[in-house]
Design a protein around this motif. Sequence first.
Motif, mmCIF file in Angstrom:
data_model
loop_
_atom_site.group_PDB
_atom_site.id
_atom_site.type_symbol
_atom_site.label_atom_id
_atom_site.label_comp_id
_atom_site.label_asym_id
_atom_site.label_seq_id
_atom_site.Cartn_x
_atom_site.Cartn_y
_atom_site.Cartn_z
ATOM 1 N N HIS A 130 -1.761 4.756 14.431
ATOM 2 C CA HIS A 130 -2.905 4.267 13.651
ATOM 3 C C HIS A 130 -2.707 2.806 13.233
ATOM 4 N N PHE A 131 -1.527 2.509 12.702
ATOM 5 C CA PHE A 131 -1.323 1.140 12.213
ATOM 6 C C PHE A 131 -1.204 0.140 13.357
ATOM 7 N N GLY A 135 -7.420 8.337 -0.694
ATOM 8 C CA GLY A 135 -8.340 8.991 0.241
ATOM 9 C C GLY A 135 -9.390 9.712 -0.580
ATOM 10 N N GLN A 173 1.855 8.155 11.273
ATOM 11 C CA GLN A 173 0.705 7.252 11.388
ATOM 12 C C GLN A 173 1.030 5.942 12.109
ATOM 13 N N ASP A 226 0.883 -1.167 0.000
ATOM 14 C CA ASP A 226 0.000 0.000 0.000
ATOM 15 C C ASP A 226 0.919 1.214 0.000
ATOM 16 N N HIS A 228 -4.262 3.198 -2.091
ATOM 17 C CA HIS A 228 -5.434 3.298 -1.211
ATOM 18 C C HIS A 228 -5.838 4.772 -1.116
ATOM 19 N N VAL A 230 3.869 4.378 4.712
ATOM 20 C CA VAL A 230 3.159 5.583 5.157
ATOM 21 C C VAL A 230 4.030 6.307 6.200
ATOM 22 N N TYR A 252 -11.370 6.507 9.230
ATOM 23 C CA TYR A 252 -10.148 6.006 8.556
ATOM 24 C C TYR A 252 -9.813 4.565 8.978
ATOM 25 N N ASP A 287 -9.656 1.005 6.932
ATOM 26 C CA ASP A 287 -8.446 0.185 6.827
ATOM 27 C C ASP A 287 -8.733 -1.260 7.247
ATOM 28 N N TYR A 296 2.595 -1.264 4.523
ATOM 29 C CA TYR A 296 2.017 0.072 4.422
ATOM 30 C C TYR A 296 3.140 1.092 4.438
ATOM 31 N N SER A 323 -0.876 6.403 -2.105
ATOM 32 C CA SER A 323 -2.178 6.588 -1.439
ATOM 33 C C SER A 323 -2.524 8.022 -1.043
ATOM 34 N N PRO A 324 -2.550 8.945 -2.005
ATOM 35 C CA PRO A 324 -2.849 10.336 -1.650
ATOM 36 C C PRO A 324 -4.347 10.560 -1.416
ATOM 37 N N ASN A 325 -4.640 11.670 -0.786
ATOM 38 C CA ASN A 325 -6.035 12.084 -0.723
ATOM 39 C C ASN A 325 -6.363 12.780 -2.031
HETATM 40 N N1 ARG Z 1 -4.507 8.805 2.393
HETATM 41 C C1 ARG Z 1 -3.684 8.701 3.567
HETATM 42 C C2 ARG Z 1 -2.973 10.000 3.804
HETATM 43 O O1 ARG Z 1 -2.826 10.794 2.886
HETATM 44 C C3 ARG Z 1 -2.668 7.590 3.478
HETATM 45 C C4 ARG Z 1 -3.261 6.231 3.297
HETATM 46 C C5 ARG Z 1 -2.292 5.144 3.625
HETATM 47 N N2 ARG Z 1 -2.860 3.831 3.456
HETATM 48 C C6 ARG Z 1 -3.729 3.269 4.281
HETATM 49 N N3 ARG Z 1 -4.182 2.089 3.962
HETATM 50 N N4 ARG Z 1 -4.138 3.856 5.368
HETATM 51 O O2 ARG Z 1 -2.541 10.244 4.919
#
Ligand code: ARG
Length: 571
Positions: free
Chosen positions: A343-344, A166, A340, A124, A164, A336, A312, A316, A334, A127-129
């Motif tokens: 979170h994970f 956002g 985060q 993963d 992934h 990232v 969020y 996930d 991941y 993964s941008p928003n």
């Molecule tokens: N879209 C999220 C961000 O910009 C990152 C996502 C990472 N992947 C995930 N499966 N949570 O912070």
Amino acid sequence: MIDYKEKIALIIGKSMSLDSNEIKSFIEVPTNTEMGDYAFPCFRLAKELKKAPPIIAKEIKEHLDELSNVEEMSLFDKYEVVGGYLNFFVDKYSYIKDVINEALDKGEDFGKNTKGDGKTVVIDYSSPNIAKALHIGHLRSTVIGNSIYKLNEFNGYKVVGVNHLGDWGMGICRTIAGYLLWKDEYDFSNDPIKPILEIYVRYNRIEKDDPDFKSHAVEALKRLEAGDEEIVKIWKWIVDLTIENNKKVYGLLGCKFDSYNGEAFYNDKMDRVINELNAKGLLVESEGAKVVMMDEDIPPCMILTSQGTTIYATRDLAALLYRIDTYNFDKCLYVVAAEQTLHFKQVFETLSKMGYEEYAKRCEHIPFGLVLDSDGQKMGSRKGNATTLEELFKESIDKSLKIIEDKNPDLENKEDVAKMVGVGAVVFNDLANSRIKDEVFDWNQILNFNGETGPYLQYTYVRTRSILRNIEKMPENADFSKINNKEGYEVTRLIGSFGDIISSACDKNEPSILSRYLLDLAKAFSRFYNEHHIICDDKDVQDANVLLTFVTGNVIKKGLMLLGISCPEKM
Ligand code: ARG
């Protein structure tokens, strides 16, 4: 290739009643080559044998002295006792011959590993928003993820790259709301992504001064969640436009995504998460919200807000259940930012509590540090810095073109070369140090052809190729005993360890292991090149040198490719 550790274990095994796998696991590679190529430390045996390590080393040596009729002995020039170690010096001629022939035979597959065969890894990354352009904050995940993708592939894994996105929630709804308010003011007929991105910025600017303005986006989100046809259509259109736009950068980087299933994809897959959590009695009420308590001293994982909406983490978890069903992964990584980490932890622990312990163990967060400018400020936070990745790469390519025009004005395909150099420079800078460290982004460093940079490695590759252009015909074979110098041997030793490097960079999800290695190889090659005439009067020496130069170039090119960097043939 000859497994020297195995051979050493075999001959030592002839004099000791130790399991040869155990002996093999003891053997070390000394960092100082003066101490030999391999060392067998006797410290761990001292207790069992009730003897001092140097005595044990000496006794083993004496046994080996009597083994001259054993074939494997010919692989070693000598072995000697230094303190509690028995050091082995491989016969350089057989070593060089073995490595270069292997590299020639295997070609593109040299260094390839099969440990991932039959296994699947989900990565993963990026993964941008959605609804805004890729910016400096997306650089590291994209670049590190891309290299980890390629490393896993080369180690035999089946790789599923997931973006992934956002693509749900307030972010995109600000753009939708802005679009509804101002669509008549913009021209969407060509390159509609431009006005879309402008609308996003404009909306945010207004909301910053007037928090009540948020209500437009809240309203849009309500309508989106209710499945309002008009809004869903706009949403889809914006998602597609942004993906298309992001692909410009992905194209430059050679990134591959096998799935663009973003957060929205899990809208109809969240009930299962709630049901399974309820069935296990894991959901507890906390200030109106529903949470899962954690074992460790960390805050609970929120699953439903006090308004009853999913968040969020819920998405996930839904994504994890989907990935388990769809890919039955052996690893789920991941890539990232370190921000985060909590979170994970929460998500993986929740998955484990839900009854998927085995899969939870296969999940790993791959964190990384920040991007800082040369003054130590977070990149992109200051005015004047390129803000989008598209601009950043354009700047890098432009700067590279200038340098090339300066250094080599007659070069053909200058634009293509500048693209490879400009992109490669930024990518290498990102991967040059262990990922958890903050990265310093300084144009003067990044594009320095003599520094520890991408362009320096590309240049070294180009040099190997230009040397080869001086000969009439590539030799098919050579007498490698002609490479009887320290520098040539050092280069070969590095080439011989390429497979191990690839394997450990993959296992540790650490592309910098490969980047450091490539710098070492390039420097070793420069020493060889500076000390010896590759093209020379003695045809036999030349043939051996030429083949060493050829495989060095191949390894640099392949290594760069695994970092996500292309190599020009001339520059
Ligand atoms: N879209 C999220 C961000 O910009 C990152 C996502 C990472 N992947 C995930 N499966 N949570 O912070």
